[in-house]
Design an enzyme around this catalytic site. Structure first.
Site, PDB file in Angstrom:
ATOM      1  N   ASN A   1     -89.952 -82.139  42.478  1.00 48.21           N
ATOM      2  CA  ASN A   1     -89.057 -81.919  43.625  1.00 48.21           C
ATOM      3  C   ASN A   1     -89.631 -82.555  44.886  1.00 48.21           C
ATOM      4  O   ASN A   1     -88.900 -83.131  45.700  1.00 48.21           O
ATOM      5  CB  ASN A   1     -88.827 -80.416  43.861  1.00 48.21           C
ATOM      6  CG  ASN A   1     -87.719 -79.856  42.972  1.00 48.21           C
ATOM      7  OD1 ASN A   1     -87.072 -80.620  42.232  1.00 48.21           O
ATOM      8  ND2 ASN A   1     -87.499 -78.560  43.041  1.00 48.21           N
TER       9      ASN A   1
ATOM     10  N   TYR B   1     -75.743 -73.794  -4.129  1.00 44.09           N
ATOM     11  CA  TYR B   1     -75.534 -74.710  -3.000  1.00 44.09           C
ATOM     12  C   TYR B   1     -74.433 -74.179  -2.090  1.00 44.09           C
ATOM     13  O   TYR B   1     -74.503 -74.296  -0.866  1.00 44.09           O
ATOM     14  CB  TYR B   1     -75.187 -76.126  -3.503  1.00 44.09           C
ATOM     15  CG  TYR B   1     -73.818 -76.245  -4.125  1.00 44.09           C
ATOM     16  CD1 TYR B   1     -73.617 -75.929  -5.456  1.00 44.09           C
ATOM     17  CD2 TYR B   1     -72.718 -76.636  -3.371  1.00 44.09           C
ATOM     18  CE1 TYR B   1     -72.368 -76.008  -6.032  1.00 44.09           C
ATOM     19  CE2 TYR B   1     -71.460 -76.724  -3.936  1.00 44.09           C
ATOM     20  CZ  TYR B   1     -71.281 -76.401  -5.276  1.00 44.09           C
ATOM     21  OH  TYR B   1     -70.037 -76.469  -5.830  1.00 44.09           O
TER      22      TYR B   1
ATOM     23  N   SER C   1     -87.954 -81.478   1.096  1.00 44.73           N
ATOM     24  CA  SER C   1     -86.508 -81.304   1.320  1.00 44.73           C
ATOM     25  C   SER C   1     -86.249 -80.390   2.509  1.00 44.73           C
ATOM     26  O   SER C   1     -86.352 -79.172   2.416  1.00 44.73           O
ATOM     27  CB  SER C   1     -85.822 -80.745   0.065  1.00 44.73           C
ATOM     28  OG  SER C   1     -86.301 -79.466  -0.259  1.00 44.73           O
ATOM     29  N   GLY C   2     -85.976 -81.040   3.643  1.00 49.04           N
ATOM     30  CA  GLY C   2     -85.649 -80.313   4.873  1.00 49.04           C
ATOM     31  C   GLY C   2     -84.158 -80.457   5.133  1.00 49.04           C
ATOM     32  O   GLY C   2     -83.342 -79.681   4.637  1.00 49.04           O
TER      33      GLY C   2
ATOM     34  N   THR D   1     -89.276 -68.237   7.417  1.00 50.25           N
ATOM     35  CA  THR D   1     -89.321 -67.197   8.452  1.00 50.25           C
ATOM     36  C   THR D   1     -89.360 -65.817   7.785  1.00 50.25           C
ATOM     37  O   THR D   1     -88.683 -65.605   6.775  1.00 50.25           O
ATOM     38  CB  THR D   1     -88.075 -67.318   9.358  1.00 50.25           C
ATOM     39  OG1 THR D   1     -88.081 -68.614   9.948  1.00 50.25           O
ATOM     40  CG2 THR D   1     -88.068 -66.254  10.450  1.00 50.25           C
TER      41      THR D   1
ATOM     42  N   GLU E   1    -100.631 -83.193  41.677  1.00 49.67           N
ATOM     43  CA  GLU E   1    -100.518 -84.352  42.577  1.00 49.67           C
ATOM     44  C   GLU E   1     -99.093 -84.515  43.106  1.00 49.67           C
ATOM     45  O   GLU E   1     -98.600 -85.616  43.265  1.00 49.67           O
ATOM     46  CB  GLU E   1    -101.021 -85.625  41.885  1.00 49.67           C
ATOM     47  CG  GLU E   1    -102.382 -85.393  41.246  1.00 49.67           C
ATOM     48  CD  GLU E   1    -103.364 -86.532  41.402  1.00 49.67           C
ATOM     49  OE1 GLU E   1    -102.994 -87.538  42.009  1.00 49.67           O
ATOM     50  OE2 GLU E   1    -104.502 -86.356  40.919  1.00 49.67           O
TER      51      GLU E   1
ATOM     52  N   THR F   1     -95.291 -82.059  43.005  1.00 51.49           N
ATOM     53  CA  THR F   1     -94.301 -81.719  41.964  1.00 51.49           C
ATOM     54  C   THR F   1     -93.119 -82.681  42.016  1.00 51.49           C
ATOM     55  O   THR F   1     -92.930 -83.409  43.002  1.00 51.49           O
ATOM     56  CB  THR F   1     -93.768 -80.277  42.173  1.00 51.49           C
ATOM     57  OG1 THR F   1     -92.965 -80.274  43.359  1.00 51.49           O
ATOM     58  CG2 THR F   1     -94.896 -79.274  42.297  1.00 51.49           C
TER      59      THR F   1
ATOM     60  N   GLU G   1     -88.292 -77.043   1.494  1.00 55.27           N
ATOM     61  CA  GLU G   1     -89.547 -77.395   0.790  1.00 55.27           C
ATOM     62  C   GLU G   1     -90.185 -78.558   1.534  1.00 55.27           C
ATOM     63  O   GLU G   1     -89.544 -79.180   2.391  1.00 55.27           O
ATOM     64  CB  GLU G   1     -89.239 -77.803  -0.658  1.00 55.27           C
ATOM     65  CG  GLU G   1     -88.597 -76.676  -1.450  1.00 55.27           C
ATOM     66  CD  GLU G   1     -88.256 -77.065  -2.892  1.00 55.27           C
ATOM     67  OE1 GLU G   1     -88.584 -78.213  -3.293  1.00 55.27           O
ATOM     68  OE2 GLU G   1     -87.678 -76.228  -3.585  1.00 55.27           O
TER      69      GLU G   1
END
Ligand SMILES: Cc1cc2nc3c(=O)[nH]c(=O)nc-3n(C[C@H](O)[C@H](O)[C@H](O)COP(=O)(O)OP(=O)(O)OC[C@H]3O[C@@H](n4cnc5c(N)ncnc54)[C@H](O)[C@@H]3O)c2cc1C
Length: 374
Positions: free
Chosen positions: A362, A241, A139-140, A167, A358, A360, A136
């Protein structure tokens, strides 16, 4: 005894014959039926019903449901293989199948009485998508601070409140909903209810507009005096729960499978692109720095896959797997983030900016190395 155990021990990644067949059939399906539509589904933020029907036909929406209820009667490990293979091509489809199997079906199999199993497992095996509604707005992580309320009224409960970030909200017809029958009782008031989309007083609200897994719907659920028959309480009143905690243990392994699938897909894309893209007169895959990055990604993916398979195998063997599920969830999600980030990096300016334009990263490392090595 020890020798006998060793004789029967199998490397974790060696699959049984039926597991190989199953994985290959899901892989073929994902390549043929999902890959061509990934971009469109992402752009439209939608999984078409036609694809859902095909997932049911393939048997991946009812992996652990016994054959008597119309399911495949297969193992949890099969579910992990399916989620991994689907997520390799599209993690949105992967999580849809994951929630159906590792949360909704799992909970109904474990806590459903015969009446519930007969009424709902048969539907979930045939054509009905399920969703799992715990979170909610307030409440995660502190999931049991939920405030959605269920009041007794004759042979019904009347639910009011809101759930967030659910989901499969758009696709589902059956929702496993956690509400409290007594807020003063704390977690001991939490009860699990099976709510159908058609129940009066229930509506699916706003769908989130996400950055990733866009085809997977993430929705608000609104309960406005929604009447749910007492026969739709899953498990014992006040023991919701326990159902939530225990199903989420398997759910975590499912997300681990989604993450290794996602990482495998990203790595495959990166390998293909680096063999094609030429700079300084040769494919960028021929630069040792790039090779080391790809090798590290492959190493991490292998390690993550071992943690996921181990947790799933422990679960199927009826052994404790709580710690292993937590390990596989953290590790595989971190690996997925690193591997996906590397893939984005190797796609250069096609994919991102800061570490690319500008010069990479590497190339900057080469400059630094030249300077400090003189
Ligand atoms: C795409 C998506 C799909 C989802 N699907 C579902 C679903 O199907 N069903 C469902 O029920 N929920 C679902 N969720 C919700 C998900 O489970 C929650 O987002 C998750 O539990 C975290 O809760 P939160 O987002 O409120 O974060 P919070 O709990 O607010 O956490 C925020 C931050 O604080 C940290 N934190 C919180 N408490 C502590 C603590 N005690 N100690 C240290 N750190 C702490 C966390 O680690 C995190 O970094 C979904 C979420 C998303 C984004």
């Amino acid at each position: 005894m020890a020798e006998q155990t060793l004789e029967h021990a199998q490397p974790l990644t060696v699959l049984a014959e039926d597991e190989v067949l199953f994985r290959d059939s899901v892989r073929e399906f994902a390549e043929a039926q999902i890959r061509p539509h990934v971009r469109e589904m992402d752009e439209q933020a939608k999984i078409p019903r036609a694809l859902l029907d095909k997932l049911f036909d393939l048997g991946v929406m009812a992996i652990e449901i016994p054959e008597t209820y119309g399911g495949a009667g297969a193992s949890f490990f099969h579910a992990v293989l399916a989620v991994e293979e689907l997520s390799r091509v599209d993690p949105s489809v992967g999580v849809l199948v994951d929630v159906q199997n590792t949360l909704v079906v799992n909970a109904l199999l474990r806590w459903g009485n015969e009446d519930i199993k007969r009424r709902y497992l048969t539907r979930l095996a045939a054509s009905t998508v399920g969703a799992y509604a715990l979170s909610e707005a307030g409440s995660g992580s502190d999931a049991f601070a939920l405030t959605t309320r269920a009041r007794e009224d004759g042979d019904h409960y009347v639910i009011s409140g809101r759930k967030l970030w659910i989901t499969n909200g758009n696709e589902a017809d059956v929702f496993l909903v956690f509400a409290t029958i007594n807020p003063e009782a704390g977690y001991r008031g939490i009860t699990a209810f099976i709510v159908e989309r058609a129940f009066a007083g229930f509506t699916v609200g706003k769908k989130e507009d996400k950055l990733g897994i866009r085809a997977s719907s993430t929705c608000e659920l609104i309960f406005d005096d929604c009447r749910v028959p007492k026969a739709n309480v899953l498990g014992e009143v006040g023991k919701g729960y326990k159902s939530a905690i225990e199903t989420l243990n398997e759910g975590r392994i499912g997300i681990g499978a989604q993450m290794i699938g996602l990482a495998a897909g990203a790595l495959e894309h990166a390998i293909k692109y680096t063999k094609e893209r030429k700079q300084f007169g040769k494919p960028i895959a021929e630069f040792q720095a790039v090779q080391h990055q790809l090798a590290r990604a492959a190493m991490e993916l292998e390690a993550a896959r071992l943690t996921v398979y181990n947790a799933a195998r422990l679960r199927d063997a009826g052994k404790p797997f709580l710690t292993e599920a937590a390990i596989c969830k953290i590790f595989s999600s971190e690996v997925a983030e690193r591997v996906a980030s590397l893939a984005v990096n190797l796609f250069g300016g096609n994919a991102k900016i800061g570490q690319i334009y500008e010069g990479t990263s590497n190339l900057q490392l080469q400059t630094i190395a030249k300077q400090i090595l003189g």
